[in-house]
Write a protein that holds these residues in place. Structure first.
Motif, PDB file in Angstrom:
ATOM      1  N   GLU A 173       8.660 -78.599  38.029  1.00  0.00           N
ATOM      2  CA  GLU A 173       9.177 -79.893  38.261  1.00  0.00           C
ATOM      3  C   GLU A 173      10.485 -79.614  39.078  1.00  0.00           C
ATOM      4  O   GLU A 173      11.175 -80.899  39.734  1.00  0.00           O
ATOM      5  CB  GLU A 173       9.411 -80.853  37.067  1.00  0.00           C
ATOM      6  CG  GLU A 173       8.265 -80.996  36.563  1.00  0.00           C
ATOM      7  CD  GLU A 173       7.053 -82.089  37.305  1.00  0.00           C
ATOM      8  OE1 GLU A 173       7.656 -82.976  38.054  1.00  0.00           O
ATOM      9  OE2 GLU A 173       6.001 -81.889  36.842  1.00  0.00           O
ATOM     10  N   ARG A 174      11.212 -78.685  38.965  1.00  0.00           N
ATOM     11  CA  ARG A 174      12.371 -78.630  39.494  1.00  0.00           C
ATOM     12  C   ARG A 174      13.524 -79.362  39.020  1.00  0.00           C
ATOM     13  O   ARG A 174      14.268 -79.891  39.857  1.00  0.00           O
ATOM     14  CB  ARG A 174      12.365 -78.523  41.128  1.00  0.00           C
ATOM     15  CG  ARG A 174      11.534 -77.425  41.795  1.00  0.00           C
ATOM     16  CD  ARG A 174      12.098 -76.189  41.173  1.00  0.00           C
ATOM     17  NE  ARG A 174      11.015 -74.915  41.773  1.00  0.00           N
ATOM     18  CZ  ARG A 174      10.288 -74.119  41.342  1.00  0.00           C
ATOM     19  NH1 ARG A 174      10.384 -74.188  39.918  1.00  0.00           N
ATOM     20  NH2 ARG A 174       9.630 -73.013  41.632  1.00  0.00           N
ATOM     21  N   GLY A 175      13.499 -79.638  37.781  1.00  0.00           N
ATOM     22  CA  GLY A 175      14.203 -80.574  37.147  1.00  0.00           C
ATOM     23  C   GLY A 175      15.838 -80.339  37.285  1.00  0.00           C
ATOM     24  O   GLY A 175      16.631 -81.060  37.526  1.00  0.00           O
ATOM     25  N   TYR A 176      16.328 -79.112  37.178  1.00  0.00           N
ATOM     26  CA  TYR A 176      17.744 -78.944  37.307  1.00  0.00           C
ATOM     27  C   TYR A 176      18.300 -78.953  38.623  1.00  0.00           C
ATOM     28  O   TYR A 176      19.194 -79.651  39.000  1.00  0.00           O
ATOM     29  CB  TYR A 176      17.718 -77.292  36.818  1.00  0.00           C
ATOM     30  CG  TYR A 176      19.399 -77.021  36.973  1.00  0.00           C
ATOM     31  CD1 TYR A 176      20.472 -77.234  36.016  1.00  0.00           C
ATOM     32  CD2 TYR A 176      19.887 -76.249  37.929  1.00  0.00           C
ATOM     33  CE1 TYR A 176      21.583 -77.126  36.183  1.00  0.00           C
ATOM     34  CE2 TYR A 176      21.238 -75.779  38.213  1.00  0.00           C
ATOM     35  CZ  TYR A 176      21.980 -76.375  37.248  1.00  0.00           C
ATOM     36  OH  TYR A 176      23.499 -76.115  37.275  1.00  0.00           O
ATOM     37  N   ALA A 177      17.567 -78.582  39.720  1.00  0.00           N
ATOM     38  CA  ALA A 177      17.838 -78.639  40.982  1.00  0.00           C
ATOM     39  C   ALA A 177      18.123 -80.163  41.269  1.00  0.00           C
ATOM     40  O   ALA A 177      18.895 -80.669  41.841  1.00  0.00           O
ATOM     41  CB  ALA A 177      16.929 -77.910  41.875  1.00  0.00           C
ATOM     42  N   ASN A 178      17.043 -80.900  40.957  1.00  0.00           N
ATOM     43  CA  ASN A 178      17.049 -82.217  41.255  1.00  0.00           C
ATOM     44  C   ASN A 178      18.143 -83.088  40.585  1.00  0.00           C
ATOM     45  O   ASN A 178      18.657 -83.963  41.285  1.00  0.00           O
ATOM     46  CB  ASN A 178      15.611 -83.080  40.788  1.00  0.00           C
ATOM     47  CG  ASN A 178      14.615 -82.532  41.430  1.00  0.00           C
ATOM     48  OD1 ASN A 178      14.413 -82.082  42.828  1.00  0.00           O
ATOM     49  ND2 ASN A 178      13.440 -82.661  40.846  1.00  0.00           N
ATOM     50  N   LYS A 179      18.794 -82.758  39.605  1.00  0.00           N
ATOM     51  CA  LYS A 179      19.642 -83.097  38.785  1.00  0.00           C
ATOM     52  C   LYS A 179      21.068 -82.850  39.522  1.00  0.00           C
ATOM     53  O   LYS A 179      21.760 -83.838  39.842  1.00  0.00           O
ATOM     54  CB  LYS A 179      20.002 -82.970  37.293  1.00  0.00           C
ATOM     55  CG  LYS A 179      18.880 -83.526  36.369  1.00  0.00           C
ATOM     56  CD  LYS A 179      19.263 -83.328  34.978  1.00  0.00           C
ATOM     57  CE  LYS A 179      19.091 -82.000  34.751  1.00  0.00           C
ATOM     58  NZ  LYS A 179      19.247 -81.644  33.081  1.00  0.00           N
ATOM     59  N   VAL A 180      21.377 -81.664  39.870  1.00  0.00           N
ATOM     60  CA  VAL A 180      22.450 -81.164  40.855  1.00  0.00           C
ATOM     61  C   VAL A 180      22.343 -81.970  42.052  1.00  0.00           C
ATOM     62  O   VAL A 180      23.487 -82.477  42.413  1.00  0.00           O
ATOM     63  CB  VAL A 180      22.396 -79.785  40.753  1.00  0.00           C
ATOM     64  CG1 VAL A 180      23.552 -79.298  41.886  1.00  0.00           C
ATOM     65  CG2 VAL A 180      22.789 -79.310  39.601  1.00  0.00           C
ATOM     66  N   LEU A 181      21.519 -82.026  42.649  1.00  0.00           N
ATOM     67  CA  LEU A 181      21.535 -82.770  43.917  1.00  0.00           C
ATOM     68  C   LEU A 181      21.530 -84.230  43.948  1.00  0.00           C
ATOM     69  O   LEU A 181      22.349 -84.727  44.781  1.00  0.00           O
ATOM     70  CB  LEU A 181      20.126 -82.488  44.784  1.00  0.00           C
ATOM     71  CG  LEU A 181      20.122 -80.883  45.118  1.00  0.00           C
ATOM     72  CD1 LEU A 181      18.598 -80.429  45.794  1.00  0.00           C
ATOM     73  CD2 LEU A 181      21.013 -80.465  46.043  1.00  0.00           C
ATOM     74  N   ALA A 182      20.970 -84.734  42.864  1.00  0.00           N
ATOM     75  CA  ALA A 182      21.450 -86.363  42.644  1.00  0.00           C
ATOM     76  C   ALA A 182      22.617 -86.419  42.583  1.00  0.00           C
ATOM     77  O   ALA A 182      23.334 -87.524  42.866  1.00  0.00           O
ATOM     78  CB  ALA A 182      20.397 -86.955  41.517  1.00  0.00           C
ATOM     79  N   GLU A 183      23.386 -85.540  41.734  1.00  0.00           N
ATOM     80  CA  GLU A 183      24.860 -85.768  41.365  1.00  0.00           C
ATOM     81  C   GLU A 183      25.652 -85.546  42.787  1.00  0.00           C
ATOM     82  O   GLU A 183      26.526 -86.164  42.991  1.00  0.00           O
ATOM     83  CB  GLU A 183      25.329 -84.798  40.276  1.00  0.00           C
ATOM     84  CG  GLU A 183      26.723 -84.841  40.055  1.00  0.00           C
ATOM     85  CD  GLU A 183      27.226 -86.279  39.216  1.00  0.00           C
ATOM     86  OE1 GLU A 183      28.312 -86.229  39.061  1.00  0.00           O
ATOM     87  OE2 GLU A 183      25.953 -86.807  38.762  1.00  0.00           O
ATOM     88  N   LYS A 184      25.010 -84.648  43.378  1.00  0.00           N
ATOM     89  CA  LYS A 184      25.966 -84.182  44.703  1.00  0.00           C
ATOM     90  C   LYS A 184      25.719 -85.511  45.604  1.00  0.00           C
ATOM     91  O   LYS A 184      26.863 -85.811  46.361  1.00  0.00           O
ATOM     92  CB  LYS A 184      25.465 -83.086  45.446  1.00  0.00           C
ATOM     93  CG  LYS A 184      25.817 -82.666  46.834  1.00  0.00           C
ATOM     94  CD  LYS A 184      25.414 -81.587  47.344  1.00  0.00           C
ATOM     95  CE  LYS A 184      25.974 -81.026  48.621  1.00  0.00           C
ATOM     96  NZ  LYS A 184      25.560 -81.823  49.633  1.00  0.00           N
TER      97      LYS A 184
END
Length: 220
Positions: free
Chosen positions: A194-205
């Motif tokens: 799901e690439r959950g960590y990357a999605n959270k970081v990019l959403a914060e960015k």
């Protein structure tokens, strides 16, 4: 008797005058010595110009921080409000992220986004697996990046942690050949489809970028 009395009084007056004169010379000599002492002390004290810069204190920092870029300044204001952190405490973190991003050819807001997801800007946070500091670095995996001069707890030093974290993030992206996979590798979550960590970081960015654009629009 009258003559004797008069002679005695004359003798007494003479003695009083002599004593007074002697005391005068003693006091004058003491005053002269005091004046000489004061003069020598004044000559030993350096003259300070009122227009001169005050001497630097022993504990003054030698770090010359560069001003934050407008986007980073806006992001700092956003983070300070969202996470309820004093801007003064965030300033060195953002300055370090900006400098590290320039050195590592990364987006500084990406580093700030990683910090937000990893530790919520708590420099002393520690995970159950032992990851430490702002960017949650696991010390046992990165001892090779530490030199002895950095102290006994380099991973809990906010500035050093961000510098190391930016280096590890750059290596992760380069090793995996892309941003998303690099973020997953940084988090140790390559097996997450799901690439959950990357999605959270990019959403914060993205939120940081939007905050920057809102501030630019308000100041225009």
């Amino acid at each position: 008797m009258a003559r004797g009395t008069g002679a005695f009084l004359n003798y007494l007056h003479l003695d009083v005058a002599t004593i007074g004169l002697a005391l005068f010379f003693v006091l004058a000599g003491g005053l002269a010595r005091n004046l000489d002492l004061i003069t020598s002390m004044e000559s030993a004290i350096p003259v300070l110009s009122l227009s001169a810069e005050p001497p630097a204190l022993a504990g003054d920092s030698k770090r010359q921080a560069r001003p934050l870029a407008p986007a980073m300044g806006a992001a700092l204001d956003y983070v300070a409000q969202r996470y309820r952190i004093a801007p003064e405490a965030l300033q060195p973190i953002f300055e370090t992220a900006q400098a590290a991003a320039r050195e590592r050819q990364l987006d500084p807001l990406l580093i700030i986004a990683v910090i937000a997801i990893e530790s919520r800007f708590n420099p002393f946070s520690q995970s159950p697996v032992g990851a430490q500091g702002l960017m949650q670095i696991v010390p046992r995996f990165h001892q090779d990046k530490i030199v002895k001069a950095t102290g006994e707890q380099p991973f809990l030093d906010p500035v050093r942690n961000v510098q190391l974290g930016a280096q590890i993030l750059q290596e992760s992206i380069r090793r995996q050949g892309g941003l998303v996979e690099g973020l997953q590798y940084y988090a140790g979550a390559l097996d997450d489809d799901e690439r959950g960590y990357a999605n959270k970081v990019l959403a914060e960015k993205l939120r940081l970028e939007q905050a920057s654009r809102r501030k630019d629009g308000a100041s225009a």
